[in-house]
Design an enzyme around this catalytic site. Structure first.
Site, PDB file in Angstrom:
ATOM      1  NE  ARG A 142      95.926  16.792   5.029  1.00 47.80           N
ATOM      2  CZ  ARG A 142      96.516  17.316   6.019  1.00 47.80           C
ATOM      3  NH1 ARG A 142      96.332  18.748   6.315  1.00 47.80           N
ATOM      4  NH2 ARG A 142      97.203  16.682   7.022  1.00 47.80           N
TER       5      ARG A 142
ATOM      6  CG  HIS B 246      91.801   9.871   6.615  1.00 47.54           C
ATOM      7  ND1 HIS B 246      92.817   9.870   5.398  1.00 47.54           N
ATOM      8  CD2 HIS B 246      91.243  10.829   7.006  1.00 47.54           C
ATOM      9  CE1 HIS B 246      92.547  11.101   5.197  1.00 47.54           C
ATOM     10  NE2 HIS B 246      91.748  11.938   6.109  1.00 47.54           N
TER      11      HIS B 246
ATOM     12  CE1 TYR C  98      69.903  12.152  15.820  1.00 42.80           C
ATOM     13  CE2 TYR C  98      71.679  13.983  15.314  1.00 42.80           C
ATOM     14  CZ  TYR C  98      70.751  13.260  16.311  1.00 42.80           C
ATOM     15  OH  TYR C  98      70.823  13.855  17.601  1.00 42.80           O
TER      16      TYR C  98
END
Length: 800
Positions: free
Chosen positions: A29, A75, A119
């Protein structure tokens, strides 16, 4: 299903579970792999985009699509964490070379959040292609994804040393990493030199890698810190903003910040500077403006007229993020475990990875070339006996029978027979025969070359060098951060921190001190000062907030109090006791105070004691940087006490009066300049049981007023005094009486503009005009002005 209950200690369970969790977040991680410089989530994002064809030469694709791919296949965590990591890979103020190009709002240096993933649009950057190039040629190991539906790479091929180029930051359990970005051309050049000379030293590598190269530019100070970090993995440097000075039309100057330290929040920096201005922590800043636009970063700090811009800049360097410390902590995952690494180890690990990648890629290409070569040889053989082959195929029952017949009769292999039966008719032309021959020759050359690379380690390294050189030419950019060898010392100018203001400093006899604005002082008048009952004004001084008060005590010590640190208190209010500012002893009290501006060595303090000791010390000695306790001005014996302090800037005449009426007058040049801890020299030769009442500067225009214990006042002219040498007995001023002789208990030097006197006892005071006290000769006791039986014992005399 049977239930199994385990009887385990809580300590073992917690230790085991947390150990597994820690191992996971360290390896999977928070820390980057030393080989490709990527954390798992970053690697998964880049691979998912590559695998889905979202590359730099294609159109942009919605970020939400990529995030969905990453979560769905590789993931198994929240979409926010994936999108945040994706956004960071696109921010050119975080990465030296962005790995993802993004259309839309991807955040800002002000720490504004990016637009939602629905967006924005993104695709791999061109340089990212070099990280994933050749991944389909068995160059890196793959492992099953979290649900075993597909596979993901454990590391990327990484044709460039990404860990050093883009740096990394992260925190895990027990480990953290801070690796700064570097210049691509410098890192690759150092890598090439390391290939040529594996024994190269860090100092030699630093000829090529000068130091970090932050995407935000700025100035890096401290080459020693860089070298230490490159040697050990840990080191500290200072990163300072790039600040220019511009002159405005109105004559004022402004500091213009064009580059700020790496990972500093610009809006927070501007806010902090403006707060310092508003809170008047720094004087001289008129306005702070953020003028950043599409052309680049720009913070304008407009200054007041005639302000020292360097002093303001130094204050801001010290107290804001205009200058920060950056600590290297180069920890990366190496061989599956976290390791603190210097630059040589990082480059070495990267090169070992590249040797492995290029070896596997070469072997893959060799296998492909040999397979094709085998097919081409079969086709060429078939074309040489074309008629027989056609006849054999026509006589066969089906494709399988044709292949078996070809293998049996002409000794073709399975792969060659498959290629022959699948051959299209147009390929039976004369032209194609020539092409096959050409292809055969090309494949032979390729195979020879690939075998040479595999058999010769130097040839393999040459391939790595060639590819690195190509990448350097393609992506190199100019260095943005300037490196300075030494860390600049920041000197804070007091004038910048404190607004210059003329004030009144007052000290009472009981030790109450305050500073008062001229407005409050002028509105009240000297007589209306706020004091406790039984207390009175000892001294008031016209001074400035930039000055320093030196408050002297009877113990031969002084208090160093910057005037601006005193509370601004009205003239009619009491003020604060000096012991609240600096602790005093129980029997210690204030006897005098002075104010200093610059502590230049052009003046002296003369300190005199009750037992006839005296010393002279230069003003410059009284300057200090630590002032939270009283400081020694003169070494004083236990049964002695300081009674007078004088400040002189040139040679003066000193007069000493004793309790028994003796007087000694001598020039100040009799005193040599001594240190603060010296005990001084003998001022006057005292008789038995006599002590000094007054030691003061005296001039021809002065007279001296004395009060005796019997209530008499005597005033003498300067001419009565006789100039002599230090440490003599002196002359007698009082008339000797056999019974109850007069003894001097207080005395003052009268200036030409003094008009009145006040004598004090424990419980009352009596005032009069100085002109009513006539000048007398040497052997007189003056005239009685109070009845001590009624007035009380005289303990002080003041003239004004």
């Amino acid at each position: 299903m049977s239930e199994v209950i385990q009887d385990l200690s809580l300590e073992d369970v917690i230790g085991d579970r947390f150990g597994r969790y820690s191992k996971y977040i360290i390896q999977e991680r928070a820390l980057p792999d030393v080989r490709d410089g990527l954390k798992p989530v970053q690697r998964r994002i880049l691979y998912a985009m590559y695998d889905s064809g979202n590359t730099y030469d294609k159109n942009f694709r919605k970020s939400a699509k990529t995030v969905g791919d990453v979560i769905g296949q590789y993931h198994p965590h929240g979409d926010t964490s994936v999108y945040d990591a994706m956004v960071r890979l696109s921010q050119d103020w975080k990465l030296r070379h962005v790995l993802i190009e993004m259309h839309g709002n991807n955040g800002s240096i002000d720490n504004d959040p990016a637009a939602a993933m629905r967006y924005t649009e993104a695709k791999l950057s061109q340089i990212s292609e070099e990280l994933v190039r050749d991944i389909n040629k068995d160059t890196v190991p793959f492992m099953p994804n979290y649900d075993d539906t597909t596979k993901e790479p454990m590391v990327l091929p990484a044709r460039l040393p990404n860990l050093l180029i883009n740096g990394s930051t992260g925190i895990s359990a027990g480990y953290a990493t801070d690796i700064p970005p570097h210049n691509l051309a410098e890192v690759i050049q150092a890598t090439l030199k390391y290939i040529d000379n594996p024994d190269i030293t860090v100092s030699q590598l630093m000829r090529y890698v000068k130091g970090p190269d932050f995407p935000t530019g700025a100035i890096i100070q401290g080459v020693d810190g860089i070298k230490k970090a490159y040697e050990t993995g840990k080191g500290k440097i200072v990163v300072r903003s790039t600040v220019d000075v511009e002159t405005l039309r109105n004559g004022r100057k402004e500091l213009v910040v064009t580059e700020i330290p790496y990972e500093v929040n610009k809006s927070s920096l501007v806010k902090k500077i403006d707060e310092l201005r508003a809170d008047k922590k720094v004087d001289g800043i008129l306005e702070v403006r953020d003028e950043t636009d599409r052309t680049g970063l720009r913070i304008a700090i407009e200054l007041k007229k005639d302000v020292n811009h360097e002093a303001v800049a130094n204050y801001l360097y010290k107290n804001t993020d205009l200058q920060v410390s950056y600590s290297f902590n180069m920890v990366a995952i190496s061989d599956g475990r976290p390791k603190l690494m210097g630059i040589r180890e990082i480059i070495d690990s990267y090169l070992n990875h590249q040797v492995d990648v290029v070896t596997k890629r070469t072997q893959y290409d060799l296998n492909q070339a040999e397979s094709r070569m085998h097919i081409v040889e079969g086709l060429m053989k078939a074309l040489s006996i074309l008629d027989e082959v056609i006849q054999l195929i026509r006589n066969s029952k089906n494709k399988k029978d044709a292949k078996e017949n070809l293998i049996e009769k002409y000794e073709f292999t399975e792969a060659q027979a498959e290629a022959i039966v699948m051959l299209q008719l147009y390929r039976l032309t004369n032209t194609d025969i020539v092409q096959l021959q050409n292809e055969h020759d090309e494949l032979k050359a390729i195979i020879d070359k690939l075998r040479h690379i595999l058999d010769n380690h130097d040839a393999l390294l040459a391939v790595i060098k060639e590819e690195l050189t190509e990448i350097r030419k393609k992506f190199k950019t100019e260095r943005r951060s300037v490196i300075e060898a030494e860390i600049s010392e920041i000197k804070i100018d007091k004038e910048v921190m404190v607004p210059s203001e003329n004030v009144i400093l007052s000290v009472t006899r009981h030790g109450y001190i305050k500073r008062t604005s001229l407005r409050s002082f002028n509105a009240s008048g000297v007589e209306e000062i706020g004091v406790k009952d039984g207390d009175s004004l000892l001294k008031y001084i016209d001074t400035n907030t930039l000055d320093t008060a030196l408050v002297f005590t009877n113990k031969g010590r002084y208090l160093f109090i910057p005037v601006h640190k005193l509370a601004d208190i009205k003239w009619k209010d009491l003020g604060q006791h000096v012991s609240q500012i600096v602790p005093l002893e129980d029997d210690e009290f204030v006897i005098d105070a002075y104010c200093e501006n610059d502590f230049k060595p052009d003046a002296y303090y003369i300190i005199a004691t009750r037992n006839g000791m005296i010393k002279k010390s230069n003003v410059s000695m009284f300057k200090t940087t630590r002032y939270n306790k009283p400081l020694v001005a003169m070494k004083v014996k236990e049964n002695d006490a300081v009674i007078d302090i004088m400040r002189i800037s040139d040679e003066q005449t000193l007069t000493v009066l004793t309790h028994k009426g003796m007087s000694l007058t001598y020039p100040s040049e009799e005193l040599s300049d001594t240190g603060l801890r010296a005990a001084g020299v003998k001022s006057i030769n005292l008789k038995a049981e006599d002590y000094v009442v007054l030691t003061q500067i005296v001039a021809p225009e002065n007279t001296i007023l004395m009060a005796t214990h019997r209530g008499a006042l005597k005033r003498i002219d300067y001419r009565v005094l006789q100039l002599a040498k230090r440490a003599q007995r002196g002359i007698t001023l009082l008339k000797e009486l056999k019974g109850n002789p007069h003894r001097i208990v207080a005395a003052c030097v009268i200036q030409p503009d003094d008009t009145s006197y006040t004598i004090f006892s424990t419980n009352q005071q009596e005032s009069g005009l100085i002109k009513d006290i006539h000048l007398t000769e040497q052997y007189t006791n003056g005239s009685f002005v109070v009845d001590v039986d009624e007035f009380g014992e005289i303990n002080n005399l003041v003239v004004e």
